[in-house]
Design a protein around this motif. Sequence first.
Motif, PDB file in Angstrom:
ATOM      1  N   GLY A 104      12.791   6.572   2.326  1.00  8.21           N
ATOM      2  CA  GLY A 104      13.484   7.359   3.331  1.00  8.21           C
ATOM      3  C   GLY A 104      12.578   7.647   4.511  1.00  8.21           C
ATOM      4  O   GLY A 104      11.369   7.418   4.467  1.00  8.21           O
ATOM      5  N   ASP A 105      13.161   8.203   5.576  1.00  9.46           N
ATOM      6  CA  ASP A 105      12.379   8.479   6.791  1.00  9.46           C
ATOM      7  C   ASP A 105      11.237   9.453   6.506  1.00  9.46           C
ATOM      8  O   ASP A 105      10.129   9.284   7.022  1.00  9.46           O
ATOM      9  N   ARG A 106      11.490  10.479   5.723  1.00  7.49           N
ATOM     10  CA  ARG A 106      10.446  11.470   5.442  1.00  7.49           C
ATOM     11  C   ARG A 106       9.291  10.847   4.673  1.00  7.49           C
ATOM     12  O   ARG A 106       8.119  11.078   4.997  1.00  7.49           O
ATOM     13  N   GLU A 107       9.592  10.017   3.659  1.00  5.61           N
ATOM     14  CA  GLU A 107       8.524   9.389   2.879  1.00  5.61           C
ATOM     15  C   GLU A 107       7.711   8.412   3.739  1.00  5.61           C
ATOM     16  O   GLU A 107       6.488   8.338   3.615  1.00  5.61           O
ATOM     17  N   ARG A 108       8.408   7.675   4.631  1.00  2.53           N
ATOM     18  CA  ARG A 108       7.676   6.755   5.513  1.00  2.53           C
ATOM     19  C   ARG A 108       6.745   7.521   6.443  1.00  2.53           C
ATOM     20  O   ARG A 108       5.604   7.115   6.681  1.00  2.53           O
ATOM     21  N   THR A 109       7.203   8.645   6.961  1.00  2.00           N
ATOM     22  CA  THR A 109       6.367   9.449   7.864  1.00  2.00           C
ATOM     23  C   THR A 109       5.119   9.939   7.146  1.00  2.00           C
ATOM     24  O   THR A 109       4.001   9.864   7.678  1.00  2.00           O
ATOM     25  N   VAL A 110       5.293  10.456   5.920  1.00  3.38           N
ATOM     26  CA  VAL A 110       4.138  10.935   5.152  1.00  3.38           C
ATOM     27  C   VAL A 110       3.186   9.777   4.851  1.00  3.38           C
ATOM     28  O   VAL A 110       1.956   9.919   4.957  1.00  3.38           O
ATOM     29  N   LEU A 111       3.732   8.617   4.499  1.00  2.33           N
ATOM     30  CA  LEU A 111       2.881   7.460   4.209  1.00  2.33           C
ATOM     31  C   LEU A 111       2.044   7.086   5.424  1.00  2.33           C
ATOM     32  O   LEU A 111       0.828   6.877   5.315  1.00  2.33           O
ATOM     33  N   PHE A 112       2.677   6.986   6.590  1.00  7.20           N
ATOM     34  CA  PHE A 112       1.937   6.596   7.788  1.00  7.20           C
ATOM     35  C   PHE A 112       0.857   7.624   8.124  1.00  7.20           C
ATOM     36  O   PHE A 112      -0.248   7.271   8.545  1.00  7.20           O
ATOM     37  N   ARG A 113       1.153   8.896   7.915  1.00  3.64           N
ATOM     38  CA  ARG A 113       0.179   9.935   8.267  1.00  3.64           C
ATOM     39  C   ARG A 113      -0.992   9.998   7.285  1.00  3.64           C
ATOM     40  O   ARG A 113      -2.089  10.407   7.665  1.00  3.64           O
ATOM     41  N   THR A 114      -0.759   9.589   6.037  1.00  5.94           N
ATOM     42  CA  THR A 114      -1.886   9.600   5.095  1.00  5.94           C
ATOM     43  C   THR A 114      -2.929   8.540   5.447  1.00  5.94           C
ATOM     44  O   THR A 114      -4.045   8.581   4.921  1.00  5.94           O
ATOM     45  N   SER A 115      -2.594   7.609   6.347  1.00  9.74           N
ATOM     46  CA  SER A 115      -3.577   6.590   6.741  1.00  9.74           C
ATOM     47  C   SER A 115      -4.740   7.186   7.512  1.00  9.74           C
ATOM     48  O   SER A 115      -5.764   6.524   7.699  1.00  9.74           O
ATOM     49  N   VAL A 116      -4.628   8.443   7.951  1.00  8.29           N
ATOM     50  CA  VAL A 116      -5.719   9.074   8.686  1.00  8.29           C
ATOM     51  C   VAL A 116      -6.884   9.415   7.760  1.00  8.29           C
ATOM     52  O   VAL A 116      -8.026   9.589   8.214  1.00  8.29           O
ATOM     53  N   PHE A 117      -6.616   9.484   6.448  1.00  8.36           N
ATOM     54  CA  PHE A 117      -7.669   9.841   5.496  1.00  8.36           C
ATOM     55  C   PHE A 117      -8.570   8.639   5.220  1.00  8.36           C
ATOM     56  O   PHE A 117      -8.132   7.494   5.232  1.00  8.36           O
ATOM     57  N   SER A 118      -9.830   8.930   4.938  1.00 12.99           N
ATOM     58  CA  SER A 118     -10.791   7.915   4.485  1.00 12.99           C
ATOM     59  C   SER A 118     -11.082   8.177   3.020  1.00 12.99           C
ATOM     60  O   SER A 118     -11.453   9.293   2.648  1.00 12.99           O
ATOM     61  N   GLY A 119     -10.906   7.154   2.188  1.00 11.37           N
ATOM     62  CA  GLY A 119     -11.091   7.370   0.763  1.00 11.37           C
ATOM     63  C   GLY A 119      -9.955   8.207   0.204  1.00 11.37           C
ATOM     64  O   GLY A 119      -8.817   8.179   0.686  1.00 11.37           O
ATOM     65  N   SER A 120     -10.244   8.997  -0.818  1.00  8.73           N
ATOM     66  CA  SER A 120      -9.206   9.817  -1.449  1.00  8.73           C
ATOM     67  C   SER A 120      -9.009  11.110  -0.661  1.00  8.73           C
ATOM     68  O   SER A 120      -9.822  11.480   0.191  1.00  8.73           O
ATOM     69  N   PHE A 121      -7.924  11.812  -0.969  1.00  8.87           N
ATOM     70  CA  PHE A 121      -7.631  13.073  -0.288  1.00  8.87           C
ATOM     71  C   PHE A 121      -6.944  14.015  -1.253  1.00  8.87           C
ATOM     72  O   PHE A 121      -6.271  13.592  -2.207  1.00  8.87           O
ATOM     73  N   GLY A 122      -7.108  15.309  -1.027  1.00 10.97           N
ATOM     74  CA  GLY A 122      -6.518  16.321  -1.886  1.00 10.97           C
ATOM     75  C   GLY A 122      -5.137  16.721  -1.411  1.00 10.97           C
ATOM     76  O   GLY A 122      -4.750  16.492  -0.258  1.00 10.97           O
ATOM     77  N   LEU A 123      -4.395  17.359  -2.295  1.00 12.04           N
ATOM     78  CA  LEU A 123      -3.041  17.794  -1.955  1.00 12.04           C
ATOM     79  C   LEU A 123      -3.069  18.812  -0.816  1.00 12.04           C
ATOM     80  O   LEU A 123      -2.231  18.755   0.095  1.00 12.04           O
ATOM     81  N   GLY A 124      -4.020  19.744  -0.853  1.00 11.15           N
ATOM     82  CA  GLY A 124      -4.095  20.747   0.202  1.00 11.15           C
ATOM     83  C   GLY A 124      -4.296  20.130   1.573  1.00 11.15           C
ATOM     84  O   GLY A 124      -3.663  20.535   2.555  1.00 11.15           O
ATOM     85  N   ALA A 125      -5.196  19.141   1.653  1.00 13.01           N
ATOM     86  CA  ALA A 125      -5.438  18.473   2.928  1.00 13.01           C
ATOM     87  C   ALA A 125      -4.201  17.694   3.371  1.00 13.01           C
ATOM     88  O   ALA A 125      -3.852  17.674   4.559  1.00 13.01           O
ATOM     89  N   ALA A 126      -3.514  17.047   2.430  1.00 13.13           N
ATOM     90  CA  ALA A 126      -2.306  16.291   2.778  1.00 13.13           C
ATOM     91  C   ALA A 126      -1.225  17.224   3.316  1.00 13.13           C
ATOM     92  O   ALA A 126      -0.549  16.900   4.307  1.00 13.13           O
ATOM     93  N   GLU A 127      -1.045  18.386   2.694  1.00 10.19           N
ATOM     94  CA  GLU A 127      -0.033  19.335   3.165  1.00 10.19           C
ATOM     95  C   GLU A 127      -0.385  19.880   4.539  1.00 10.19           C
ATOM     96  O   GLU A 127       0.489  20.075   5.393  1.00 10.19           O
TER      97      GLU A 127
END
Length: 697
Positions: A104-127
């Motif tokens: 869905g549009d919301r999941e695609r948006t979150v996926l594209f935005r997680t590309s800003v992270f290097s390596g792994s990332f925590g839930l707090g940072a993702a939110e």
Amino acid sequence: MAFPIERLGQFDAVRLFLDRARRARPGFVLNDDNGPAIAEICQRLDGIPLAIELAAARAKSLAPARILDGLDDALRLLTGGPRLSLPRQQTLEASIAWSVNLLGDRERTVLFRTSVFSGSFGLGAAEAICAGADVDELEVLDSLDRLIDHSLVTPLDHEQEGRFLLLETVRQFADRHLQERGESFALGMHHADHFADLVHDTAPRAQSADQDEVIARLTPDIDNIRSALAFKQEHAEPQHFAAMVCDLAPFWDQAFMIDDAITWTTRALDALPDRPSPVRGQLLAHRAEARFFTADLGCVTDSESAIEIGEAVGDPISLGRGRWTLAALWSYVDLTTFLAASEEAVVALAAADDQYALTDAMVWRCQALGARGRAFEARVALDAARPLVAALGNPHLRAMFWYMEGEIALMSGDVERVAALADRAAAVLANTTFASPINLRLRADHVRGIESPLLGELEARADLCRRSNSWLGAGLYDNARLTHLLRVDPDTALTLADRMVESSTGLLAMNDAITYGSHAMAALGAGRYDVAWASAAAAEEQSARADSALILPFCSAVKALVLASRAEHLAAATAACEGPVPRSTSGCGSSCISVWTSSLSSPKAAAILSRRPACTVRRWRSASASVSSNRSPRSIGCAPRRCNEPESRSAMRPSTRRVLPERSCRWTRPSHTRCAPAASADGRRPAGTASPRRSGR
């Protein structure tokens, strides 16, 4: 981690690559040349079968090393699947796009935005970073669950919070679409600010009792922190970038990330205007300490500059830490000057209310006194530091305190306490390359006459230190291992000693004296008298250059043992042992000399001595006993060191070793304690040299 070529073929991903590569180019084989590249290709592609198949198809025209270079743009490289396959299976990008189009549009948006992270990332940072006008913060977790179901995001086990990982090929796809949306820069700044705030709130507590908590919180996000630093360096104001670097300095110090500390403080100093300011002075002080750990003599200039700025702008932190680094330098050159300089540093650190550096300075004073065999004064200094260590509660300083208690116990002959104290310190420092507690335990076990259970770990520990660029730790482990090998396998001992001499650079005369002395003992045990004599002469020469009474008994004993191996040199051997050597005030003698002289109990050495007249053996034993009662280095491989040696050099060198370059002596004692020995021209530490500070980092 590197694997032998014969083991690489056992991995499914490597076998898949080889199978598809042979289809594209018959006769393709796995060998020493292409094995490392193939292994890294499989790792970079996260073991994704389609990605590996597409990469292997490129082996028709490209070598594995060239394929690896092209993975920075994997989506462009990994095309050209079998023509009979479905369209989504002919290119990696098409395969990922097919999965993304199911979202869905919301999941695609979150996926594209997680590309800003290097390596792994925590839930707090993702939110915090992925939420926005079109995605509520509470919806981020649901979106991540959907992405996990579609195998686009990988969940990771973590004790503190949920962590996630975007596969590299998926990250490249998502980043391309994020740029097409025009959100890349704004999201990059949001990411950098988020981690700058995290660092500001967390990292300064690394030098307190919260050290373990801080390291556990920041280490999983180290790739994101580096990415945030790089973004701020390029796009933010220099003051903001420099402030983040200053905040991180305590964390880098406690996490033993010295390379990060040197790299980023240098970049921050280059970005700042070249004028006095508190942040510039503190960056110089932090870089001076980090460079000290790696024997980079640029720490002298950095410390002096930090002091000047601290005095000019009234910044007590720059002033106190700059003075302390210079004082610590003097602990390896002249005790009287060190004690006076450390008094100035302690006053400045107390004025700055810098409790960690103040406590460190007090513990270090104990170490400087103990290294000279002044056990009573060292114990007094340790008692003075005790309440500071207890009040601060920093785990690393507590471990250093226990280690120094063990050193004093060993000097005082209380051997039974040493093992417990060394083990206690080593347990705290288990995840670091700090080698001194292990070295202390080995020496205590030797004095007690027991076979240490740690002997089997020495080679692996030394290799770990070398991979971590901790050359002093590697040297301590190599010396301990060499001491053991001298008693059981002289030929292997000589091979190890050869490698140690190969890494000798001439930068630190004290280090070279111990290295050449070790080589002489190994050569003697293997029956190579000429090499042993040449190395003993080189050790004596380096000891004279070091201008330290600590190492003289060691070099005298080595020379005596080499000379005593030939009956015609007995007079010279006795003279070497009976020369003017300052005596230790500790009354415990030298465990170091006893370790080295006992090396002649090996079967080959015993055979060598048995071929000499009986009087030779008796006089050698008498001579070595005389030396053992004199003052000597407190441990193998962790004696104080000094740089920049006099110009004159003996022509006597081991026949298999290179001649060290000439260096001029620029060490001068200052008229006041703020100054320090001058640095070398470039100030950098060549590979293989060891840091003089905190014997074991």
